[in-house]
Design a protein around this motif. Sequence first.
Motif: not given
Length: 232
Positions: A10-12, A18-24, A44-47
């Motif tokens: 979900a795109d906070k 689209t309201g979403k974050i999509d990663w390939g 380590i993943d700040p995202g």
Amino acid sequence: MNSSRLITFADKKNISPTGKIDWGYHVAPILQVRIGNKVRKMVIDPGLFPKNMVRYRTWLAKLKTRKLIYLIMDSEWYLYNSSMIPNSQIQYNSNGFSNAIPPNVQLPDWFSDKLITDFFRYELDSLNDHWIEKGLAVNETAMAFYDAEIKPILHSNQHQGLVYDYKMLVGNVFNFETIFRDNNWNPEMDHNFQFKHQNIIAKYREIYFSNLYKWQQSLASLNEIIRKNNTK
């Protein structure tokens, strides 16, 4: 990978059209950390975890998908380039390479239908063409655009058309790179769109190149420090 939307959140921040974050694909560093008398794999993943590094298993669980292929690479291969064609078209065959540049990392045959492409050291083309600096400048410029241009009008009913256009421009990394990094076009960022928003595009293209220059100077200084340390 066979899909450009294998990981979805979900795109906070409400930046995506689209309201979403999509990663390939997604990349994060994994470290061996001694905790007490045990050595743990930590990520380590700040995202995904902005406050702290987390256990490897915790990180995997956050991704919430079994459709991914996980590759753990040596740290020197930390630059990655995805592709829209399967690896079978760029891997070795019985006659060697056919109309292709040999990959730096030879992947197993069972990767042949996946869109992995290749990994790169920070040298040669990736160094000379400033891949890392361009990525950092893209991220910084996109966030500046969001904070200054989208956030103030995000919930304004009279500006929803403009908000949507801006989200198409900034909330899609391919569109953003096409316009600001590459000074190019694609079917979504066509001539009409660019003419309609020419002033804001010109403004943030200048900001992008200013950020790029800043990151080039910063990494050049860092590389010089590393070079001197290696020669001692």
